[in-house]
Design a protein around this motif. Structure first.
Motif, PDB file in Angstrom:
ATOM      1  N   ALA A  19       0.708  -1.106   0.109  1.00 34.71           N
ATOM      2  CA  ALA A  19      -0.213   0.198   0.354  1.00 34.71           C
ATOM      3  C   ALA A  19       0.696   1.662  -0.106  1.00 34.71           C
ATOM      4  N   ARG A  20       1.794   1.914   1.101  1.00 35.11           N
ATOM      5  CA  ARG A  20       3.036   2.602   0.997  1.00 35.11           C
ATOM      6  C   ARG A  20       3.559   3.084  -1.067  1.00 35.11           C
ATOM      7  N   PHE A  21       3.999   1.176  -1.136  1.00 39.94           N
ATOM      8  CA  PHE A  21       4.511   1.703  -2.852  1.00 39.94           C
ATOM      9  C   PHE A  21       3.074   1.848  -3.553  1.00 39.94           C
ATOM     10  N   GLU A  22       1.982   1.625  -3.833  1.00 37.20           N
ATOM     11  CA  GLU A  22       1.632   2.131  -4.302  1.00 37.20           C
ATOM     12  C   GLU A  22       1.085   3.657  -4.423  1.00 37.20           C
ATOM     13  N   ALA A  23       1.630   3.933  -2.811  1.00 39.01           N
ATOM     14  CA  ALA A  23       1.591   5.157  -2.544  1.00 39.01           C
ATOM     15  C   ALA A  23       2.603   6.517  -2.866  1.00 39.01           C
ATOM     16  N   LEU A  24       4.187   5.522  -3.362  1.00 37.20           N
ATOM     17  CA  LEU A  24       5.089   5.860  -3.100  1.00 37.20           C
ATOM     18  C   LEU A  24       5.483   6.445  -4.273  1.00 37.20           C
ATOM     19  N   LYS A  25       5.058   5.028  -5.091  1.00 33.95           N
ATOM     20  CA  LYS A  25       6.065   5.099  -6.299  1.00 33.95           C
ATOM     21  C   LYS A  25       5.514   6.194  -7.129  1.00 33.95           C
ATOM     22  N   SER A  26       4.497   6.756  -8.062  1.00 34.92           N
ATOM     23  CA  SER A  26       4.280   8.070  -8.303  1.00 34.92           C
ATOM     24  C   SER A  26       5.658   8.963  -7.950  1.00 34.92           C
ATOM     25  N   ARG A  27       5.896   9.314  -7.097  1.00 31.72           N
ATOM     26  CA  ARG A  27       6.915  10.870  -6.761  1.00 31.72           C
ATOM     27  C   ARG A  27       8.464  10.439  -6.952  1.00 31.72           C
ATOM     28  N   PHE A  28       8.772   8.862  -7.027  1.00 33.32           N
ATOM     29  CA  PHE A  28      10.002   8.085  -8.109  1.00 33.32           C
ATOM     30  C   PHE A  28       9.646   8.273  -9.507  1.00 33.32           C
ATOM     31  N   THR A  29      10.124   9.641  -9.979  1.00 30.57           N
ATOM     32  CA  THR A  29       9.839  10.160 -11.171  1.00 30.57           C
ATOM     33  C   THR A  29      10.623   9.500 -12.264  1.00 30.57           C
ATOM     34  N   GLY A  30      11.702   9.027 -11.899  1.00 27.86           N
ATOM     35  CA  GLY A  30      12.881   8.606 -12.507  1.00 27.86           C
ATOM     36  C   GLY A  30      14.063   9.207 -12.472  1.00 27.86           C
ATOM     37  N   ALA A  31      14.307  10.140 -11.690  1.00 28.28           N
ATOM     38  CA  ALA A  31      15.587  10.770 -11.425  1.00 28.28           C
ATOM     39  C   ALA A  31      16.290   9.521 -11.023  1.00 28.28           C
ATOM     40  N   SER A  32      16.052   8.746 -10.142  1.00 23.18           N
ATOM     41  CA  SER A  32      17.123   7.765  -9.490  1.00 23.18           C
ATOM     42  C   SER A  32      17.482   6.759 -10.462  1.00 23.18           C
ATOM     43  N   GLN A  33      16.774   6.801 -11.837  1.00 25.32           N
ATOM     44  CA  GLN A  33      17.006   6.055 -12.629  1.00 25.32           C
ATOM     45  C   GLN A  33      18.085   6.135 -13.731  1.00 25.32           C
ATOM     46  N   GLN A  34      17.616   7.659 -13.736  1.00 20.68           N
ATOM     47  CA  GLN A  34      18.944   8.274 -14.196  1.00 20.68           C
ATOM     48  C   GLN A  34      20.029   7.752 -13.553  1.00 20.68           C
ATOM     49  N   ILE A  35      20.515   7.897 -12.581  1.00 19.89           N
ATOM     50  CA  ILE A  35      21.198   7.623 -11.608  1.00 19.89           C
ATOM     51  C   ILE A  35      21.586   7.146 -11.895  1.00 19.89           C
ATOM     52  N   LEU A  36      20.543   5.479 -11.978  1.00 15.78           N
ATOM     53  CA  LEU A  36      21.578   4.453 -11.772  1.00 15.78           C
ATOM     54  C   LEU A  36      22.309   4.376 -13.289  1.00 15.78           C
ATOM     55  N   GLY A  37      21.241   5.123 -14.118  1.00 13.31           N
ATOM     56  CA  GLY A  37      22.850   4.623 -15.267  1.00 13.31           C
ATOM     57  C   GLY A  37      23.840   5.176 -15.349  1.00 13.31           C
ATOM     58  N   GLN A  38      24.027   5.976 -15.065  1.00 10.39           N
ATOM     59  CA  GLN A  38      25.286   6.838 -14.588  1.00 10.39           C
ATOM     60  C   GLN A  38      25.847   6.349 -13.523  1.00 10.39           C
ATOM     61  N   ILE A  39      25.462   5.638 -12.590  1.00 16.43           N
ATOM     62  CA  ILE A  39      26.459   4.443 -11.421  1.00 16.43           C
ATOM     63  C   ILE A  39      26.420   3.704 -12.317  1.00 16.43           C
ATOM     64  N   GLU A  40      26.382   2.748 -13.239  1.00 20.36           N
ATOM     65  CA  GLU A  40      25.998   2.206 -13.854  1.00 20.36           C
ATOM     66  C   GLU A  40      27.411   2.123 -15.101  1.00 20.36           C
ATOM     67  N   ALA A  41      27.045   2.989 -15.720  1.00 21.76           N
ATOM     68  CA  ALA A  41      28.563   3.267 -16.498  1.00 21.76           C
ATOM     69  C   ALA A  41      30.006   2.917 -15.899  1.00 21.76           C
ATOM     70  N   MET A  42      29.860   4.170 -14.298  1.00 23.17           N
ATOM     71  CA  MET A  42      31.481   3.729 -13.261  1.00 23.17           C
ATOM     72  C   MET A  42      30.978   2.052 -13.515  1.00 23.17           C
ATOM     73  N   PHE A  43      30.359   1.540 -13.007  1.00 18.12           N
ATOM     74  CA  PHE A  43      30.998   0.237 -13.020  1.00 18.12           C
ATOM     75  C   PHE A  43      31.393  -0.912 -14.230  1.00 18.12           C
ATOM     76  N   ALA A  44      31.377  -0.379 -14.878  1.00 15.45           N
ATOM     77  CA  ALA A  44      31.610  -1.428 -16.044  1.00 15.45           C
ATOM     78  C   ALA A  44      32.680  -2.103 -16.237  1.00 15.45           C
ATOM     79  N   PRO A  45      32.175  -2.890 -17.024  1.00 11.51           N
ATOM     80  CA  PRO A  45      33.044  -4.062 -16.581  1.00 11.51           C
ATOM     81  C   PRO A  45      34.832  -3.494 -17.063  1.00 11.51           C
ATOM     82  N   PRO A  46      35.787  -3.415 -16.758  1.00 11.45           N
ATOM     83  CA  PRO A  46      37.159  -3.518 -17.589  1.00 11.45           C
ATOM     84  C   PRO A  46      37.775  -4.041 -18.436  1.00 11.45           C
ATOM     85  N   HIS A  47      38.698  -4.034 -18.819  1.00 15.92           N
ATOM     86  CA  HIS A  47      38.520  -4.548 -20.089  1.00 15.92           C
ATOM     87  C   HIS A  47      39.686  -5.465 -19.427  1.00 15.92           C
ATOM     88  N   PHE A  48      38.856  -6.624 -19.997  1.00 14.72           N
ATOM     89  CA  PHE A  48      39.959  -7.926 -19.642  1.00 14.72           C
ATOM     90  C   PHE A  48      40.464  -8.508 -20.792  1.00 14.72           C
TER      91      PHE A  48
END
Lengths: 100, 552
Positions: free
Chosen positions: B269-298
């Motif tokens: 119930a709380r998740f339903e109420a909160l969901k809309s407040r997470f408008t995608g900024a955190s996903q953008q940030i996650l994308g940037q973080i993921e890029a920094m964790f790209a695997p090294p060149h093996f």
């Protein structure tokens, strides 16, 4: 029935170093348990504890710890207090290093 | 690896500055200890038996060489030349002076590290699989999610005064190397029927006074919904969790008292109420973080030097048999560096050793190091051809013990040698058990065995999930050790069962020896591990080995 009062020392940790310290008969904080004043009277122990607790610029966490009289001054009763008086057992650090 | 943004750098530098002022005000008497204590705890500073202790977060257990070197410098300059790696992937310094701690925090900030929220009733350091980004069996690297959680939880205004501390662990693999089921929230990456990656969300696990295995609140949560869902869980707990009794304040008790079905209802119930407040900024940030964790060149290279060294050097062969794990990239291995030399303090490394590990990471390991909850250090990406050199350098630094996953690879909390909460010592018990098994020369024959020791019921040493758990207690003013059997911290997690009466300090090591020798006599063959034999036979024959006088 209330338990009979057993002899105590006043102990704490020094504010800056964090080291275990004991209150001496002269009212000084010593890093040696054997220098501590052994309190055998409950009323006196309580009064001195209250006074020691007020010395907040010197020490932290003041409490009464059980101790017993020996020829070389007070000695610990509980093993926790023995470790505080000596230092850790895995390295010769803390008081045992300073003593040697 | 994650690189601090200007915002992050500013934040940790400001916090160190703020703490410097708080320390000054404590020393000049303008703050009482009662006023100061919450400030020092917010910055990871405890007062222990002999000294202050500074607990520094190593988020999701990941370090680069420069950070490890800085830890070495801090240990040398403001401590006694060593640090203690913990079961929460933190490092603890056991001897700082109060007036030096602000300088230590500044030094940490210089390399993008801090001690924020390593104490107090907040979301603590987020832990992760120590093989993250390297393990052959991994679905995806869990560290971007762990970093997102670190940013979300740091100074989160709603969650600075939770009923009690809150621990989150993440694994990107179905194999659980992060003990997710013993955390307030455990996140285990799984795939759904459509093959998409998401998280199995586990809630209400924990060890301590009342050990509980976490329960699944959501079998599959899409990665994109993770932050609002975790926020919903913590938010429900924040309102519902008990504040009347410290020992009943963790979410495991909330889940236990209300039932997982009710908690799920409230969270959804709380998740339903909160969901809309997470408008995608955190996903953008996650994308940037993921890029920094790209695997090294093996690299691609011949593995012949590795095979040749194995042929030529039986010690290298033994080490590589025991301390290497399968890597996802061809020709690579994950190398675990044991901080459990027989007779040494589990989890301790000297400044010199830290520098050797930093150098190895830089030269042979794509500049990465990991700290495991089992108190070892890991070089997650080493090409097989480089391992002979790595091994030689480790040997020279007294870091080449070949015992990962064996009887002497013991988890031990600091216990009463340092900790103000402890009821008995842990370290000497670990030291003696390891030395005993070294003398018997049996541990390679014994095989996989997890012995975990805690010096009090708070269970920092994870004893409940040890195949053999040891709990140190104070029994009428004497150290006494209770044994639990059959615990398991993996994806098949279970709490060990108490074996019987405890043992005195001088009887615990012989008891463990009887128990393990008993297992050797009971097992079907060398491939049946201690835990498998325990599951097949039940506790009775193991108890008989522990308490021979009773069964006689």
């Amino acid at each position: 029935m209330p338990r009979a009062f057993t002899p105590k020392v006043i102990t704490a940790n020094a504010l800056l170093s964090g080291d275990a310290v004991w209150l001496t008969p002269e009212g000084r904080w010593s890093t040696e348990l054997s220098h501590a004043e052994l309190l055998t009277d409950e009323a006196q122990a309580t009064t001195k504890l209250t006074a020691a607790e007020a010395r907040a610029s010197e020490v932290v966490g003041v409490y009464l710890a059980d101790a017993r009289a020996t020829a070389n001054g007070p000695a610990p009763v509980h093993f926790r207090e023995a470790f505080r008086a000596r230092g850790p057992s895995n390295y010769p650090h803390g008081k045992q290093a300073e003593a040697s | 690896m994650y690189q601090y943004s200007d915002f992050d750098s500013h934040f940790v530098t400001n916090r160190a500055e703020e703490f410097r002022a708080q320390v000054a005000r404590r020393i000049d008497g303008s703050l009482t200890e009662d006023e100061f204590k919450p400030f020092r705890l917010m910055n990871g500073l405890y007062l222990q038996l002999h000294a202050y202790m500074l607990r520094v977060a190593i988020p999701y257990g990941t370090l680069n060489a420069a950070q490890m070197r800085q830890l070495a410098m801090i240990a040398e300059r403001w401590d006694k030349g060593y640090g203690h790696f913990t079961t929460r992937q933190n490092i603890q310094f056991n001897w700082p002076k109060l007036q030096d701690v602000p300088d230590m925090l500044d030094a940490l900030a210089e390399v993008g590290m801090h001690a924020i929220q390593t104490s107090g009733n907040t979301v603590r350091n987020v832990t992760a699989d120590h093989f993250a980004g390297a393990a052959a069996d991994e679905i995806a690297d869990p560290r971007p999610i762990a970093e997102l959680l670190r940013q979300w939880s740091t100074d989160h205004p709603e969650f600075q005064a939770l009923p009690r501390k809150f621990k989150i662990a993440v694994t990107g693999s179905e194999t659980d190397r992060a003990v997710t089921k013993a955390h307030d929230i455990g996140l285990r990456m799984v795939r759904n029927a459509a093959g998409e990656a998401g998280f199995e969300v586990i809630v209400g696990g924990g060890l301590g006074r009342t050990p509980m295995i976490g329960q699944v609140i959501r079998p599959f949560l899409p990665v994109a919904e993770l932050l609002p869902y975790v926020e919903a869980i913590v938010s429900v707990y924040n309102l519902l969790g008990r504040r009347d009794n410290k020992y009943k304040a963790r979410i495991k008790i909330t889940v236990h008292e209300h039932g997982i079905a009710r908690i799920r209802e409230l969270v959804e119930a709380r998740f339903e109420a909160l969901k809309s407040r997470f408008t995608g900024a955190s996903q953008q940030i996650l994308g940037q973080i993921e890029a920094m964790f790209a695997p090294p060149h093996f690299k691609q290279a011949s593995t012949a030097p590795f095979d040749a060294a194995r042929q030529a050097d039986p010690l290298f062969r033994s080490w590589s048999d025991t301390n290497l794990s399968p890597h996802k990239a061809e020709g690579y291995a994950i190398a675990s560096i044991s901080l459990k030399k027989h007779g040494a303090t589990p989890g301790d490394a000297t400044s010199a050793q830290m520098r050797v590990m930093a150098d190895l990471a830089e030269h042979y390991g794509h500049n990465e190091l990991r700290i495991s909850h089992e108190q070892n250090v890991i070089l997650p990406h080493v090409h097989l051809s480089d391992l002979p050199e790595v091994y030689a350098a480790l040997r020279a630094a007294d870091l080449a013990t070949a015992n990962i996953g064996l009887a002497s690879d013991i988890i031990a909390c600091p216990g009463m040698d340092y900790c103000a909460l402890a009821t008995a010592r842990s370290i000497p018990v670990a030291q003696e058990i390891a030395e005993r098994f070294a003398a018997l020369q049996l541990e390679h024959d014994i095989g996989a065995l997890k012995i975990k020791i805690s010096g009090c019921i708070n269970a920092c040493g994870h004893h409940h999930v040890g195949h053999i758990g040891i709990l140190g207690l104070d029994r009428a003013g004497v150290e006494n050790y209770q044994i639990t059997l059959g615990g398991d911290g993996s994806e098949t997690a279970s709490i060990g069962e108490r074996a019987g009466p405890g043992f005195a300090a001088d009887a615990i090591v012989p008891a463990i020896e009887r128990l393990v020798l008993g297992y050797l006599a009971l097992r079907q063959d060398a491939s049946e591990t201690f835990l498998q034999a325990y599951h097949r036979l039940g506790a009775a024959p193991f108890k008989a080995a522990l308490y021979p006088e009773r069964s006689a």
